[in-house]
Design a protein around this motif. Structure first.
Motif, PDB file in Angstrom:
ATOM      1  N   ILE A  78      69.829  48.027  22.043  1.00 19.69           N
ATOM      2  CA  ILE A  78      69.167  49.229  21.525  1.00 19.69           C
ATOM      3  C   ILE A  78      68.929  50.169  22.699  1.00 19.69           C
ATOM      4  O   ILE A  78      67.972  50.017  23.468  1.00 19.69           O
ATOM      5  N   ASP A  79      69.827  51.120  22.838  1.00 17.34           N
ATOM      6  CA  ASP A  79      69.809  52.021  23.984  1.00 17.34           C
ATOM      7  C   ASP A  79      68.703  53.058  23.864  1.00 17.34           C
ATOM      8  O   ASP A  79      68.079  53.438  24.852  1.00 17.34           O
TER       9      ASP A  79
ATOM     10  N   LEU B 114      67.083  47.455  11.002  1.00 16.20           N
ATOM     11  CA  LEU B 114      67.207  47.027  12.398  1.00 16.20           C
ATOM     12  C   LEU B 114      65.886  46.480  12.913  1.00 16.20           C
ATOM     13  O   LEU B 114      65.836  45.409  13.535  1.00 16.20           O
ATOM     14  N   ARG B 115      64.802  47.195  12.662  1.00 13.13           N
ATOM     15  CA  ARG B 115      63.486  46.758  13.125  1.00 13.13           C
ATOM     16  C   ARG B 115      63.105  45.401  12.535  1.00 13.13           C
ATOM     17  O   ARG B 115      62.613  44.521  13.250  1.00 13.13           O
ATOM     18  N   ASP B 116      63.362  45.199  11.254  1.00 11.83           N
ATOM     19  CA  ASP B 116      63.023  43.930  10.609  1.00 11.83           C
ATOM     20  C   ASP B 116      63.813  42.775  11.220  1.00 11.83           C
ATOM     21  O   ASP B 116      63.282  41.672  11.417  1.00 11.83           O
TER      22      ASP B 116
ATOM     23  N   GLY C 258      77.435  52.569  18.603  1.00 12.75           N
ATOM     24  CA  GLY C 258      76.846  53.722  17.951  1.00 12.75           C
ATOM     25  C   GLY C 258      76.094  54.557  18.969  1.00 12.75           C
ATOM     26  O   GLY C 258      76.024  54.222  20.147  1.00 12.75           O
ATOM     27  N   LYS C 259      75.509  55.653  18.518  1.00 14.22           N
ATOM     28  CA  LYS C 259      74.789  56.553  19.419  1.00 14.22           C
ATOM     29  C   LYS C 259      73.536  55.902  19.972  1.00 14.22           C
ATOM     30  O   LYS C 259      73.230  56.021  21.165  1.00 14.22           O
ATOM     31  N   ASP C 260      72.788  55.210  19.107  1.00 17.26           N
ATOM     32  CA  ASP C 260      71.514  54.610  19.504  1.00 17.26           C
ATOM     33  C   ASP C 260      71.602  53.118  19.758  1.00 17.26           C
ATOM     34  O   ASP C 260      70.800  52.560  20.515  1.00 17.26           O
ATOM     35  N   VAL C 261      72.555  52.449  19.092  1.00 16.63           N
ATOM     36  CA  VAL C 261      72.601  50.984  19.074  1.00 16.63           C
ATOM     37  C   VAL C 261      74.043  50.512  19.202  1.00 16.63           C
ATOM     38  O   VAL C 261      74.952  51.111  18.631  1.00 16.63           O
ATOM     39  N   GLU C 262      74.232  49.422  19.945  1.00 19.21           N
ATOM     40  CA  GLU C 262      75.527  48.769  20.034  1.00 19.21           C
ATOM     41  C   GLU C 262      75.392  47.323  19.576  1.00 19.21           C
ATOM     42  O   GLU C 262      74.398  46.662  19.887  1.00 19.21           O
ATOM     43  N   LEU C 263      76.390  46.835  18.859  1.00 18.73           N
ATOM     44  CA  LEU C 263      76.468  45.422  18.485  1.00 18.73           C
ATOM     45  C   LEU C 263      77.581  44.814  19.326  1.00 18.73           C
ATOM     46  O   LEU C 263      78.762  45.080  19.097  1.00 18.73           O
ATOM     47  N   LEU C 264      77.193  44.030  20.320  1.00 22.07           N
ATOM     48  CA  LEU C 264      78.133  43.555  21.328  1.00 22.07           C
ATOM     49  C   LEU C 264      78.627  42.148  21.013  1.00 22.07           C
ATOM     50  O   LEU C 264      77.839  41.217  20.857  1.00 22.07           O
ATOM     51  N   VAL C 265      79.941  42.003  20.931  1.00 20.29           N
ATOM     52  CA  VAL C 265      80.585  40.693  20.918  1.00 20.29           C
ATOM     53  C   VAL C 265      81.700  40.733  21.952  1.00 20.29           C
ATOM     54  O   VAL C 265      82.184  41.811  22.309  1.00 20.29           O
TER      55      VAL C 265
ATOM     56  N   ALA D 260      64.904  54.042  18.360  1.00 17.84           N
ATOM     57  CA  ALA D 260      65.727  53.556  17.253  1.00 17.84           C
ATOM     58  C   ALA D 260      64.962  52.606  16.344  1.00 17.84           C
ATOM     59  O   ALA D 260      65.171  52.605  15.122  1.00 17.84           O
ATOM     60  N   LEU D 261      64.068  51.805  16.905  1.00 15.68           N
ATOM     61  CA  LEU D 261      63.326  50.852  16.078  1.00 15.68           C
ATOM     62  C   LEU D 261      62.386  51.560  15.110  1.00 15.68           C
ATOM     63  O   LEU D 261      62.019  50.996  14.081  1.00 15.68           O
ATOM     64  N   GLY D 262      61.996  52.775  15.447  1.00 13.02           N
ATOM     65  CA  GLY D 262      61.185  53.557  14.531  1.00 13.02           C
ATOM     66  C   GLY D 262      62.015  54.270  13.484  1.00 13.02           C
ATOM     67  O   GLY D 262      61.519  54.622  12.411  1.00 13.02           O
ATOM     68  N   LYS D 263      63.302  54.472  13.762  1.00  3.01           N
ATOM     69  CA  LYS D 263      64.181  55.206  12.860  1.00  3.01           C
ATOM     70  C   LYS D 263      64.846  54.302  11.826  1.00  3.01           C
ATOM     71  O   LYS D 263      65.114  54.732  10.698  1.00  3.01           O
TER      72      LYS D 263
END
Length: 215
Positions: free
Chosen positions: A76-77, A88-90, A160-167, A81-84
Motif C-alpha cells: 500500500i504505497d 482492502l482495509r477489512d 495500481g496507483k495506490d496499491v500493488e499486489l506483488l507475486v 488508501a486504507l481510508g478509501k
C-alpha cells in the motif's frame, strides 16, 4: 549496521516454517540471486546473514502453503488508501501487516532527503521538513490466494496507483531498516502458533471484489 540476534531469529523462524526469505543490504538489494520458485540453500543463507541489514519475503508459489496456494504481498504505497478502500482495509485488518517506509505528511511523497538518519527528513517534492514521528507510513501485508483463483485473475504482479499486489517479487519486512533509517514495524505480526501463521487466505470472491474496488 548488521542484523542483531533477534532479527536473525525472525529470519530463521520464517525459513524453518517454509517461507521464501532473502537477506538484503541497506539499499534493499538482495545479497544473492533469488527465485520465487526456489528457496536459497540454508548453508548459503547462513553465510550471507552475517552481512545482512534487512529481511525480505518473496511472494509466489514457494511458500508453506504450496501446492495449494500462492503467497501474495499487498504493498500500500498511498497511506490514505486504507481510508478509501473498504474491502482492502477489512482484508489488511485480518492478516499479517506492517508499516513500511516514511512519506511526507503534507504531500505523501516518499522522495525524501535525509537530514538526520532515521529521525529528520526533507521532502524533495514540496520541501516540507519533518521528524519521524510526523511521517506518514506505507503499509505492507501478506495474503494467500488459492491456485485456481490465482490462475483466473493474475498473470503476475498487479500494479495500481495506490496499491500493488506483488507475486514473484519481494518486499522488506520488520525488523528491517528502510534506507532513510526508519525501522519497519509490525502492525499485526506473524502468529507462529497458528496453522496459517496469521495470514488471511483470500477467497475467490474476495479476490474479485478487491480487484474491482481497486479498479
Amino acid at each position: 549496521m548488521v542484523l542483531i540476534m533477534t532479527e536473525r531469529d525472525v529470519f530463521w523462524k520464517l525459513y524453518k516454517a517454509g517461507f521464501n526469505v532473502v537477506p538484503v543490504n541497506r539499499s534493499k538489494k538482495p545479497l544473492t540471486s533469488w527465485s520465487p520458485r526456489k528457496r536459497i540453500e540454508e548453508g548459503k543463507l547462513r553465510r550471507l546473514l552475517v552481512k545482512a541489514e534487512g529481511i525480505a519475503i518473496v511472494g509466489g508459489p514457494e511458500n508453506p502453503f504450496k501446492p495449494v496456494a500462492v503467497l501474495a504481498l499487498i504493498d500500500i504505497d498511498n497511506p490514505e488508501a486504507l481510508g478509501k478502500y473498504r474491502i482492502l482495509r477489512d482484508i489488511v485488518n485480518r492478516t499479517v501487516s506492517w508499516y513500511t517506509g516514511p512519506r511526507c505528511p503534507k504531500c505523501l511523497s516518499k522522495r525524501l532527503e535525509v537530514i538526520e538518519y532515521g529521525k529528520r527528513f526533507k521532502c524533495s517534492s514540496c520541501s516540507t521538513e519533518f521528524g519521524v514521528e510526523e511521517a506518514r507510513r506505507g503499509v505492507g501485508a501478506l495474503v494467500t490466494i488459492d491456485n485456481d483463483a490465482y490462475e483466473k485473475y493474475f498473470r503476475g504482479t498487479i500494479r495500481g496507483k495506490d496499491v500493488e499486489l506483488l507475486v514473484n517479487n519481494y518486499q522488506l519486512i520488520p525488523p528491517s531498516i528502510h534506507p532513510t533509517g526508519v525501522r519497519y514495524e509490525w502492525v499485526r505480526p506473524f502468529d507462529f502458533n497458528s496453522p496459517n501463521y496469521g495470514i488471511h487466505p483470500l477467497t475467490e470472491a474476495e479476490v474479485e471484489a478487491l480487484l474491482q474496488e481497486l479498479g
